[in-house]
Design a protein around this motif. Structure first.
Motif, PDB file in Angstrom:
ATOM      1  N   MET A   1       0.804  -1.176  -0.127  1.00 55.68           N
ATOM      2  CA  MET A   1      -0.158   0.084   0.067  1.00 55.68           C
ATOM      3  C   MET A   1       0.824   1.148   0.081  1.00 55.68           C
ATOM      4  O   MET A   1       0.529   2.280   0.163  1.00 55.68           O
ATOM      5  CB  MET A   1      -0.795  -0.215   1.225  1.00 55.68           C
ATOM      6  CG  MET A   1      -2.103  -1.052   1.147  1.00 55.68           C
ATOM      7  SD  MET A   1      -3.074  -1.097  -0.292  1.00 55.68           S
ATOM      8  CE  MET A   1      -4.058   0.492  -0.121  1.00 55.68           C
TER       9      MET A   1
ATOM     10  N   LEU B   1      -7.688  -8.235   0.285  1.00 57.10           N
ATOM     11  CA  LEU B   1      -7.727  -7.074  -0.538  1.00 57.10           C
ATOM     12  C   LEU B   1      -8.395  -7.326  -1.867  1.00 57.10           C
ATOM     13  O   LEU B   1      -8.954  -6.313  -2.633  1.00 57.10           O
ATOM     14  CB  LEU B   1      -6.283  -6.734  -0.846  1.00 57.10           C
ATOM     15  CG  LEU B   1      -5.538  -5.928   0.214  1.00 57.10           C
ATOM     16  CD1 LEU B   1      -4.170  -5.748  -0.198  1.00 57.10           C
ATOM     17  CD2 LEU B   1      -6.072  -5.056   0.904  1.00 57.10           C
TER      18      LEU B   1
ATOM     19  N   GLY C   1     -10.985  -2.628   0.894  1.00 52.57           N
ATOM     20  CA  GLY C   1      -9.804  -1.658   0.793  1.00 52.57           C
ATOM     21  C   GLY C   1     -10.143  -0.438   1.440  1.00 52.57           C
ATOM     22  O   GLY C   1     -11.271  -0.094   1.673  1.00 52.57           O
TER      23      GLY C   1
ATOM     24  N   TYR D   1     -10.023   2.661   0.320  1.00 53.27           N
ATOM     25  CA  TYR D   1     -10.845   3.647  -0.270  1.00 53.27           C
ATOM     26  C   TYR D   1     -12.087   3.329  -0.559  1.00 53.27           C
ATOM     27  O   TYR D   1     -13.066   4.007  -1.211  1.00 53.27           O
ATOM     28  CB  TYR D   1     -10.125   3.578  -1.731  1.00 53.27           C
ATOM     29  CG  TYR D   1      -8.657   3.729  -1.641  1.00 53.27           C
ATOM     30  CD1 TYR D   1      -8.116   5.132  -1.291  1.00 53.27           C
ATOM     31  CD2 TYR D   1      -7.797   2.655  -2.011  1.00 53.27           C
ATOM     32  CE1 TYR D   1      -6.615   5.016  -1.379  1.00 53.27           C
ATOM     33  CE2 TYR D   1      -6.349   2.847  -2.082  1.00 53.27           C
ATOM     34  CZ  TYR D   1      -5.773   3.788  -1.623  1.00 53.27           C
ATOM     35  OH  TYR D   1      -4.299   4.034  -1.880  1.00 53.27           O
TER      36      TYR D   1
ATOM     37  N   ILE E   1      -8.876  -3.379  -3.467  1.00 53.54           N
ATOM     38  CA  ILE E   1      -7.806  -3.070  -3.896  1.00 53.54           C
ATOM     39  C   ILE E   1      -7.284  -3.837  -5.129  1.00 53.54           C
ATOM     40  O   ILE E   1      -6.571  -3.400  -6.116  1.00 53.54           O
ATOM     41  CB  ILE E   1      -6.621  -3.036  -2.756  1.00 53.54           C
ATOM     42  CG1 ILE E   1      -6.941  -2.224  -1.684  1.00 53.54           C
ATOM     43  CG2 ILE E   1      -5.268  -2.600  -3.408  1.00 53.54           C
ATOM     44  CD1 ILE E   1      -7.084  -0.779  -2.303  1.00 53.54           C
TER      45      ILE E   1
ATOM     46  N   ASP F   1      -2.708  -6.539 -10.616  1.00 58.82           N
ATOM     47  CA  ASP F   1      -2.695  -5.443  -9.746  1.00 58.82           C
ATOM     48  C   ASP F   1      -1.667  -5.933  -8.686  1.00 58.82           C
ATOM     49  O   ASP F   1      -1.136  -5.384  -7.927  1.00 58.82           O
ATOM     50  CB  ASP F   1      -4.132  -5.400  -8.937  1.00 58.82           C
ATOM     51  CG  ASP F   1      -5.214  -4.891  -9.779  1.00 58.82           C
ATOM     52  OD1 ASP F   1      -4.948  -3.870 -10.642  1.00 58.82           O
ATOM     53  OD2 ASP F   1      -6.420  -5.788  -9.992  1.00 58.82           O
TER      54      ASP F   1
END
Length: 832
Positions: free
Chosen positions: A257, A288, A292, A294, A298, A370
């Protein structure tokens, strides 16, 4: 009580998850609300939490006549499903897999589907949105992993859809998140930072919450920290994690992260064998994929690159810890191509071998990964090889490298690994070499001046400080408390007269040809020949053409391998024969390891002569057969007493807790390979005390290779605390010393230690605690040669060897063939 249970079935994991979901207050409230009020009124409060697709309110009769009206509108390659003003907020939509109704234990699913539930009414649709069947259900039982029959179909619920956005054909592109929760404050269940975790007993029931990311510059919007979401490990996984594994997961999260080093997202997990690197990675992947900080997951696509022999092992580990009802890894093989990876919604993790990576380079480059995880990552130590170049050039910043051997040869290899996970963090190759490598290597020279030593020490410390934040290494000490006692022996065996004579002939031949111009024998050829003689003279028979000045008649007198009998056993073979014979009287099993297939052939002959059943795994063993052989040997009902193992084919990632004794018959230049091979039986699942025997022939090249391992470790210890052999670039004088046969000693290694014990040293001087368990959390770098220091603390026994020791390793009849024994024990009182 607190040990990972390798036999825990996927069903028990599912049961744990289901129980956790049911006991969750928020989930229970949602289920109750949906079941009790679904037919009475719409529930506005649950709409925000569940974020469900909405459906027009119609009667059941009307529903049969008219399908749900959806207006599709393409935006950014996705299909937006518009909400009608009369949408029913009671509707829940699940991702499901569909198959034919059957009683098979291992269900074969045929297609993906969607299950829409309104109250007690359920509609099963295919991915095109067409209705397959309708039925009534109890909404309270509809959780992840639940199976049910609908007409002639059987379905399994994968997860609940919470996003309004669906890819083409109504298939969600990401793994959906559970209902959102407010970020917990320090007054509820605080994040447990590294170094402050409680004991395992308390940790097992304590949630594992990741650290806040709001202080990082990686936030997409300046004020988004106000809406930061809690990121925590799934309860089903957190309950099986040990303390050091919790440390590792938090560490990996902080690294990928970007919390450790701004703008860098790589990590090296350099734990020694058996500490659960795979489980730690699976945990962070699953966490994840679901959530996440946000407010959205993620990770979407993950690439795992591993040796071909471990592809199926990774697949099994995912199934073991999560079950395929949650995640279905896509293993690239002859049938499965990378180009088909994204065709199924459940495919989030792609597992591929290093060899296949080269073959499918172009297809892999088309997938937007990712996260990249490289198992046995020390394969990337040379950044000029194809696999390293391919992986380095992939457009993915988040990278995790797993290895138990971060430095195997030199600092250039260390740089390659660092530069892979965090490109350019140490500058380019030339800058690293001039600034770090040259001063550090120069300071290791015996005649280095004080200024050179001072500069090298300064640069080594600087390198350590700069890399420790994204390299985590824990030693075997971390897991010792979970395992039974281990007794490790280095047994120095006497050469027979025949072996000694042949050994001397080869040395003389090499020396005579070396002194003649343009007529030398490659020293690797000599090394191989001498190692074969140490194992058994017959193994050298095919090498006689390389040494023409040896009496061929003498070589022809060597017995054929098929005719080897007890009378022709010599040196190390006689030791193995004695142990095999005594093993018949016990219920114990033995793993016999060699680096040479011809040596395994010889050991196979010995097993047949002694009438013992055995299993064998080498480079010719197929992947499917490997799994069956390992399961069979580890079974308590199998009659195979011996497991013949090639160190090159099975020395890594293989668990053989079915055996309690192991013999490393010969050694490799790389000490890490030997350590990997010897770690096969002291693993999770081991119930008995283990005895690990390493055989070396006294005064020969085997003992000198071992000496080179233990005397050249200081370079790697400077950085990561791992034994290493330096590059094999030897002068003529060094080669002469290496090839010289020492016949006037019981143990050259003991002589090298300069120990004053005269061959007798008891256990009261042993068992000093290793305070380097978490080296990368310490402030100072230890530069002492730990391998030598450890051997000095071992028990030392020379001829005549005490009956107590010789009986402990079942070698009483072979005591005359043993010149010296070094012993070390790791005693766990919990198992005694």
């Amino acid at each position: 009580m607190f040990r990972n249970n390798p036999n825990k079935s996927a069903k028990s994991v599912l049961k744990c998850q289901q129980q956790t979901c049911v006991e969750s207050k928020e989930s229970l409230e949602n289920i109750n609300v949906l079941s009790e009020k679904s037919e009475r009124t719409s529930i506005r409060s649950t709409t925000k939490i569940l974020n469900l697709f909405k459906k027009p309110v119609t009667s059941h009769k009307e529903e049969k006549q008219k399908n749900n009206v959806l207006t599709k509108e393409k935006e950014n390659n996705a299909v937006v499903i518009k909400e009608d003003s009369s949408t029913d907020s009671n509707t829940i939509i699940f991702n499901v897999v569909v198959g034919k109704k059957s009683m098979r234990k291992h269900k074969k699913w045929e297609d993906d589907g969607i299950l829409e539930v309104t109250g007690k009414h359920a509609v099963l649709k295919n991915t095109e949105g067409n209705i397959i069947h309708k039925t009534t259900v109890n909404p309270e039982v509809l959780i992840e992993g639940f199976r049910m029959y609908i007409d002639n179909k059987e379905i399994e619920i994968i997860d609940r859809i919470t996003s309004k956005y669906m890819p083409n054909k109504c298939i969600p592109e990401v793994v959906s998140e559970p209902p959102t929760k407010k970020l917990k404050t320090s007054g509820s269940k605080p994040y447990l930072p590294l170094g402050s975790l409680h004991k395992d007993m308390k940790l097992r029931c304590c949630p594992l919450i990741m650290p806040s990311i709001s202080i990082s510059k990686s936030w997409e919007v300046n004020d988004v920290s106000k809406n930061e979401k809690e990121v925590s490990v799934d309860p089903c996984l957190v309950n099986v994690l040990r303390q050091h594994q919790r440390h590792g997961i938090v560490f990996l999260y902080e690294c990928i992260m970007g919390l450790k080093v701004p703008n860098y997202f790589g990590a090296i997990l350099a734990d020694e064998m058996g500490l659960g690197k795979t489980l730690q990675c699976i945990t962070i992947i699953w966490m994840l994929l679901k959530k996440g900080p946000y407010g959205h997951p993620i990770l979407k696509y993950i690439l795992i690159v591993t040796p071909s022999s471990l592809c199926n092992n990774w697949n099994k580990e995912f199934k073991h810890w999560l079950g395929f009802h949650k995640i279905s890894p896509y293993v690239v093989n002859v049938k499965n191509k990378p180009k088909d990876f994204k065709k199924h919604i459940r495919n989030s993790v792609l597992i591929i071998s290093y060899d296949m990576l080269i073959k499918y380079k172009q297809e892999i480059e088309q997938i937007p990964f990712d996260l990249i995880i490289c198992d046995e990552g020390h394969r990337l130590k040379n950044n000029d090889i194809k696999t390293a170049k391919i992986l380095y050039n992939l457009n993915c910043k988040r990278r995790i490298l797993l290895t138990g051997t971060p430095i195997q040869n030199d600092l250039q290899e260390f740089f390659a690994l660092i530069d892979f996970v965090n490109p350019a963090i140490l500058g380019n190759n030339i800058e690293f070499k001039n600034y770090y490598e040259k001063p550090i290597v120069a300071s290791q020279c015996p005649n280095a001046s004080d200024d050179v030593v001072s500069l090298g020490t300064e640069r080594a410390n600087e390198l350590y400080e700069k890399t420790k934040c994204f390299i985590l290494r824990r030693t075997q000490e971390t897991i010792n408390k979970y395992l039974p006692s281990k007794h490790e022996f280095i047994i120095f065996c006497r050469l027979s007269n025949e072996q000694e004579d042949l050994y001397s002939r080869v040395i003389d031949s090499w020396f005579n040809k070396t002194v003649l111009p343009n007529n030398s024998i490659p020293h690797f050829t000599v090394i191989t020949a001498l190692k074969k003689i140490c194992n058994h003279p017959e193994l050298f028979n095919n090498e006689k053409a390389e040494f023409l000045n040896i009496d061929t008649k003498a070589i022809n007198k060597i017995p054929n391998i098929k005719n080897v009998t007890k009378k022709t056993y010599c040196g190390k073979i006689s030791v193995v024969q004695t142990l095999l014979r005594n093993l018949k009287k016990t219920d114990e099993k033995l793993v016999l390891i060699s680096y040479y297939t011809k040596t395994l052939d010889l050991l196979e002959t010995v097993c047949n002569t002694e009438g013992l059943q055995f299993l064998r795994l080498d480079g010719t063993t197929t992947s499917n057969t490997r799994s069956k052989i390992i399961e069979r040997f580890n079974s308590t009902t199998d009659n195979s007493k011996i497991f013949l193992l090639s160190a090159k084919a099975g020395g890594v990632g293989l668990n053989l807790p079915g055996a309690s004794r192991l013999i490393l018959f010969d050694s490799d230049w790389n000490p890490a390979s030997d350590l990997q091979a010897m770690a096969r039986i002291w693993r999770d699942g081991q119930k008995k005390d283990v005895y690990i025997l390493r055989l070396l022939t006294t005064g020969t090249i085997e003992e000198k290779i071992f000496q080179r391992q233990i005397s050249k470790a200081s370079l790697s210890e400077t950085v990561v605390d791992l034994n290493s052999s330096s590059s094999l670039k030897l002068s003529t004088n060094e080669l002469k010393d290496l090839f010289t046969l020492a016949t006037n000693t019981n143990c050259l290694t003991h002589d090298l230690m300069k120990c004053s014990c005269n061959g007798y040293k008891k256990s009261e001087e042993l068992y000093q605690k290793d305070d380097r368990e978490y080296q990368f959390l310490e402030d100072k770098v230890t530069k002492s040669n730990l391998t030598i220091n450890q051997l000095l603390k071992w028990e030392h026994y020379q001829q005549p060897i005490s009956d107590e020791i010789i009986q402990e390793i079942m070698l009483s009849e072979a005591s005359d063939n043993i010149t010296f024994i070094l012993k070390n024990s790791v005693v766990n009182k919990r198992f005694n």
